[in-house]
Design an enzyme around this catalytic site. Structure first.
Site, PDB file in Angstrom:
ATOM      1  N   HIS A 115      46.930  50.234  42.946  1.00  0.00           N
ATOM      2  CA  HIS A 115      45.136  51.189  42.308  1.00  0.00           C
ATOM      3  C   HIS A 115      44.432  51.619  43.485  1.00  0.00           C
ATOM      4  O   HIS A 115      44.769  52.899  43.719  1.00  0.00           O
ATOM      5  CB  HIS A 115      44.655  50.617  41.741  1.00  0.00           C
ATOM      6  N   LYS A 164      42.116  42.595  31.242  1.00  0.00           N
ATOM      7  CA  LYS A 164      41.157  41.670  31.165  1.00  0.00           C
ATOM      8  C   LYS A 164      40.348  41.207  30.642  1.00  0.00           C
ATOM      9  O   LYS A 164      40.342  41.819  31.924  1.00  0.00           O
ATOM     10  CB  LYS A 164      41.823  39.690  30.537  1.00  0.00           C
TER      11      LYS A 164
END
Lengths: 279, 184
Positions: free
Chosen positions: B42, B107
């Site tokens: 990222h 999550k």
């Protein structure tokens, strides 16, 4: 003076790394089953079923329970009548290196916390040695994933805040963690000592078996009270709601200074992996 | 999209129509292509975007899965591959959603910036069960590294998945299952 070969220690560590990552502990598996039978929500039960199935798949030996096979935390209790031939630290790191390679475990350690280049072999381990009476070695490997580790916290409370201050800090830490540390979690709490000692006590508290009682009646009662209040938060399995937010709260108290009340919370995920062997 | 026993089956790439049909709390099974990317990938993608260069894959309509698998054994498609904590990607996600990323799987909690980006670009955030990496690996049929191989577990992988299990965590209207969970 008993001699223990460093190579033997290294092989033992490698085996513990693999075993801890592939095989769910029986106390945890039992706790999943109990929770499965008491959870009211369909989604919560489904998550617990999935965790049981996940453990069964991992136990077949081809996949670790979780892709985050952790940073290897190693506790060694060294009997004072034991001599380890060779370097103890090298033997431990060599064992971690071999275990993570042989077991197809993920290498998750970066050499520098800022420039973050992976060391490629999951070393160095975090090593704690303690010298105890006797002529044996008790070795524990606790691979720690960082989904849960990142949710840990410590605080230097004022003595006037007392037990209610401790409880408030533990509950608040769990509430803030919410779904992130992979609930149902195991909560290790260190109370007293110094800032560093409380943090270590919290981590070590995670090594207790789920269902075990605290040897102190006072702290046992505190553990039960906290477990009840934490499970009333509603976070639930995987954070999707339910009554099973934690499987256990383990508190490790220690004498402290007249001016302080250190408290540390170390959160373990639902697998809270650790394995020990005595050499 | 088809519904089977309370579970919605969806295929990639995801259309706006399919995404609008998903509500927080729905169980879904995903078939198609999913791209893994976590912290290091990222950061790199964000830097590529800032420099105005070409991205390692076309985001339009795609799903990013926050995961770094354990090594695959010889002959296996993948190792254990559960989700990592999504919140660490919050700093980067709105920029990726803006260039077409439709869905994220991870999550845990997302921040308000990510929620806003999801709502304004008709996106969705799904949760896979943390710590169920062995179970989830069964839905991965093929994996290949398509960018940043030097990042090892953190490389971007293109996964062919069949019936990948997830739960809708933040839907396109901004409803968040984790807000609903803490309030019983």
């Amino acid at each position: 003076m008993r001699e223990i070969d460093a190579g033997l220690l290294s092989s033992a560590i490698a085996g513990l790394c693999v075993d801890a990552n592939y095989n769910i502990a029986p106390d945890i598996e039992e706790a999943f089953k109990r929770a499965r039978d008491t959870e009211a929500g369909e989604l919560a039960r489904r998550v617990l079923d999935d965790l049981l199935e996940n453990a069964a798949i991992a136990a077949e030996g081809l996949l670790p329970l979780c892709q985050d096979t952790g940073m290897a935390v190693v506790f060694v209790e060294i009997g004072q009548d034991v001599h380890v031939s060779g370097s103890l630290k090298d033997a431990i790191n060599d064992g971690v290196r071999r275990g993570y390679e042989y077991g197809f475990l993920r290498k998750s350690v970066v050499a520098d916390p800022i420039d973050r280049v992976n060391t490629g072999d999951n070393t160095p381990a975090i090593i704690y040695c303690d010298v105890v009476p006797g002529d044996s070695l008790l070795v524990t490997v606790a691979p720690k994933g960082f989904g849960s580790e990142n949710m840990s916290a410590m605080s230097m409370l004022k003595p006037s805040e007392g037990i209610e201050g401790v409880k408030k800090f533990v509950i608040e830490t769990v509430r803030k963690a919410g779904p992130n540390p992979c609930p149902p979690i195991v909560i290790g709490v260190g109370v007293g000592g110094t800032a560093d000692y409380a943090s270590l006590s919290a981590k070590k508290a995670l090594l207790r078996s789920v269902g075990s009682a605290n040897p102190s009646a006072f702290w046992d009662k505190v553990e039960r009270d906290l477990l009840g209040r934490i499970n009333a938060l509603g976070i639930g399995p995987a954070g999707l709601g339910g009554h099973t937010t934690a499987l256990a709260v383990f508190i490790s108290p220690y004498p402290t200074h007249i001016a302080g009340l250190p408290v540390a919370v170390n959160i373990g995920c639902h697998s809270t992996r650790h394995r020990s062997i005595r050499l | 999209m088809s519904t089977e026993g309370g579970t919605k089956k969806i295929s990639t790439p995801l259309s706006d129509e399919v995404i609008k049909g998903l509500s927080a709390g729905d169980r879904v099974l995903i078939t198609g292509v999913v791209y893994t990317a976590r912290d290091a990938a990222h950061k790199r993608m964000f830097e590529i975007l800032e420099r105005g260069e070409d991205m390692p894959f076309d985001f339009f309509g795609q799903i990013v899965y926050y995961a770094g698998p354990s090594p695959a054994r010889p002959g296996a498609a993948i190792g254990s591959i559960g989700p990592t904590t999504s919140g660490r990607m919050d700093a980067y996600s709105p920029a990726l959603i803006k260039i077409g990323l439709k869905a994220m799987i991870g999550k845990g909690l997302r921040n308000e910036d990510v929620k806003r980006a999801i709502v304004s670009h008709c996106g969705v955030y799904m949760a896979a069960i943390g710590g169920a990496g062995a179970l989830i690996s069964r839905s991965v049929k093929r994996a290949r590294v398509i960018a940043f191989p030097e990042l090892g577990a953190e490389a971007i992988r293109m996964l062919d998945v069949e019936d990948f299990p997830a739960i809708v965590a933040i839907d396109s209207s901004g409803r968040d299952i984790y807000d609903m969970a803490g309030t019983d």
